[in-house]
Design an enzyme around this catalytic site. Structure first.
Site, mmCIF file in Angstrom:
data_model
loop_
_atom_site.group_PDB
_atom_site.id
_atom_site.type_symbol
_atom_site.label_atom_id
_atom_site.label_comp_id
_atom_site.label_asym_id
_atom_site.label_seq_id
_atom_site.Cartn_x
_atom_site.Cartn_y
_atom_site.Cartn_z
ATOM 1 N N ALA A 27 -6.609 -3.148 30.719
ATOM 2 C CA ALA A 27 -7.582 -2.193 31.260
ATOM 3 C C ALA A 27 -8.821 -2.090 30.390
ATOM 4 C CB ALA A 27 -6.934 -0.817 31.405
ATOM 5 N N ARG A 57 2.038 -8.093 28.502
ATOM 6 C CA ARG A 57 3.416 -7.722 28.161
ATOM 7 C C ARG A 57 3.721 -6.261 28.462
ATOM 8 N NH1 ARG A 57 3.560 -10.311 22.186
ATOM 9 N NH2 ARG A 57 1.535 -9.253 22.189
ATOM 10 N N LEU A 200 -24.474 -18.332 26.878
ATOM 11 C CA LEU A 200 -25.059 -19.440 27.620
ATOM 12 C C LEU A 200 -24.724 -19.396 29.096
ATOM 13 C CD1 LEU A 200 -25.298 -22.815 25.816
ATOM 14 C CD2 LEU A 200 -26.971 -21.046 26.206
ATOM 15 N N GLU A 236 -24.352 -5.004 16.872
ATOM 16 C CA GLU A 236 -23.509 -4.111 17.655
ATOM 17 C C GLU A 236 -23.364 -2.799 16.904
ATOM 18 O OE1 GLU A 236 -19.968 -6.489 18.295
ATOM 19 O OE2 GLU A 236 -20.663 -7.018 20.300
ATOM 20 N N HIS A 260 -22.141 -18.309 19.850
ATOM 21 C CA HIS A 260 -23.225 -17.752 20.658
ATOM 22 C C HIS A 260 -24.599 -18.020 20.057
ATOM 23 C CE1 HIS A 260 -20.003 -15.960 22.808
ATOM 24 N NE2 HIS A 260 -19.736 -15.040 21.913
#
Length: 506
Positions: A27, A57, A200, A236, A260
């Protein structure tokens, strides 16, 4: 070897998307589900054909997973009743299967559920298309791929295909990447394997190609004669959160820079391809990688935010960097002497992904003694460099830093960052990277982003970090990173000049 894909693939009939995620984490892959929902809204995932399966799992029910996703897919504002109805219809396409990654029981159950879906959707004929998206640690790729090959391949009597998607980082270094490639390659053919890199997406590639090669302005300026330095930045504003144990195996270089940012560098630095054929574009990217010289020790700064080792899943003596600033140098005629600074970090002051190009000083500047109101405020700085900034996130925008005369009676200059292009125009949707990449995989438009060339550049450095020869410097969480990174930028020739816009500097 894996089953060969038919050259005459039917694109009608049943289509099964299987998301395999770490236990308890399904989730949390909200961006994946949101991308699938957007594709569903746009008609690329017709409900008459598609079923989405979650596999992990943790034992939860279909409804429990749907309830967890519903809150995310239906925000409090901006949604019409029709969109809310679409979300409910989309969630009804999701089923959940619990099972382990290395035993047949769970995968046999998964295959049974997929087969039931296929036979229910294919009453009028059609193909069996199965897409497996592995959001898992690379160490379990071989086990999972073996289970898929053993238990879950598409049914040959229905035609169609089976494809697997693996995310970067693909291995910890060159040796482990080649070992993974060999193990997976023994099970599947290369056209069935999609190594995904979010930067990309086709949209970014196309935009950069047009920007660079369809504008004479950039054709003439894009070289060492005019450009002083280039930065490629990935910031971030959050910590590793619940993924500390996973992140600690790889670190910021393997996770972000090696994959990246290195690919973005290729788009910035490559020569004009012969055509827009993907192979011609790839050829030019590879030439850039082959021209990168070994990284110098004094052009590396590593950092680790304070509190990183408090995570129970992270070893007390972890040497894993959560921040890195690395200078790469390209030995060719266009870029000789121009530093490319690749900078990435977690728990920084803001979320930002962008390319910054700083031009050289104006030679014999006749305005150098003219008053500059803003520059005089900043400790008497006299530098007036032009700059070019491509923001990739949070908003896709292009800025140009220019000098101009103030509207007064005096000869005084002013520097400002002007917005040149804002890609989110009315009627145009900026596609999420996941959407583009998933859609490319469905269409069989293969993008292989992890190559031997990439891994060779960073493997020596990564091995030295693993041996403890490079120590990350501590930095305050949600700050700017280690102060030594500023000094490295200065040594590379970058000069921060003040601007009269709301966008922050470093």
């Amino acid at each position: 070897m894996g089953t060969r894909e038919s050259s005459n693939v039917s694109e009608t009939g049943s289509f099964s998307i299987v998301l395999l995620c770490a236990s308890g984490d399904l989730a949390e892959k909200k961006s994946l589900f949101l991308a699938l929902f957007h594709l569903y809204e746009k008609g690329f995932l017709p409900p008459t054909e598609v079923q989405i399966f979650g596999y992990a799992r943790t034992e939860i029910s279909d409804d429990e997973l749907r309830d967890q996703l519903r809150e995310y897919l239906i925000p409090a504002k901006y949604y019409s009743p029709k969109q809310v109805e679409d979300v409910w219809d989309f969630l009804n396409l999701i089923k959940y299967i619990s099972g382990s990654y290395d035993s047949e029981e769970g995968f046999r159950l998964l295959d049974k559920e997929i087969s039931e879906h296929e036979y229910s959707k294919n009453s009028g004929g059609g193909s069996s298309r199965r897409l497996f998206y592995l959001e898992l640690p690379p160490s379990v790729y071989p086990f999972v791929c073996n289970m898929i090959k053993t238990c879950c391949m598409n049914k040959s009597n229905l035609g169609g295909w089976t494809r697997i998607v693996v995310e970067k980082p693909f291995g910890k270094d060159l040796e482990s990447a080649e070992e993974l490639s060999t193990q997976i390659g023994e099970l599947f053919e290369e056209p069935q394997i999609y190594r995904i890199g979010h930067y990309l997406g086709k949209e970014l590639v196309q935009k950069m190609l047009v920007l660079r090669f369809a504008n004479q302005l950039f054709l003439s300026l894009w070289n060492r004669d005019n450009i002083d330095n280039v930065q490629i930045i990935f910031k971030e504003d959050f910590k590793v959160e619940v993924h500390g144990g996973y992140f600690d195996q790889y670190g910021i270089i393997r996770d972000i820079i090696q994959n990246h940012l290195l690919q973005v560098l290729c788009l910035v630095a490559m020569e004009r391809p012969v055509s827009l054929n993907p192979e011609h574009i790839r050829d030019e990217r590879v030439k850039v990688l082959e021209s990168v010289v070994p990284i110098s020790d004094d052009e590396i700064v590593l950092g680790q935010y304070e509190g990183y080792r408090d995570d129970p899943a992270v070893p007390d003596e972890s040497n894993t960097p959560t921040f890195a600033s690395v200078i790469l140098r390209i030995h060719n005629e266009r870029w000789e002497g121009v530093p490319f600074i690749l900078r990435a970090g977690k728990a920084l002051d803001s979320r930002k992904k962008e390319i910054r190009v700083q031009f050289k000083d104006v030679p014999d500047d006749i305005f150098k003694d003219v008053p500059h109101e803003i520059l005089l405020i900043f400790s008497g700085q006299k530098h007036r460099r032009n700059g070019f900034r491509i923001c990739l996130q949070p908003l896709e925008t292009i800025y140009m830093k220019l000098m101009y005369k103030l509207g007064n009676l005096n000869m005084s200059t002013h520097q400002s960052e002007q917005e040149l292009l804002y890609w989110r125009k009315e009627g145009v949707t900026i596609e999420d990277a996941y959407e583009n990449l998933i859609l490319d995989t469905i269409r069989g438009d293969q993008q292989q982003f992890v190559r031997r060339d990439e891994l060779e550049i960073f493997t020596p450095l990564l091995h030295r970090i693993d041996r403890g020869e490079f120590k990350p410097l501590p930095y305050e969480a949600y700050g700017y990173g280690p102060k030594e990174a500023f000094e490295l930028l200065r040594k590379a020739g970058y000069i921060k000049t003040p601007i009269v816009v709301k966008s922050p500097g470093f």
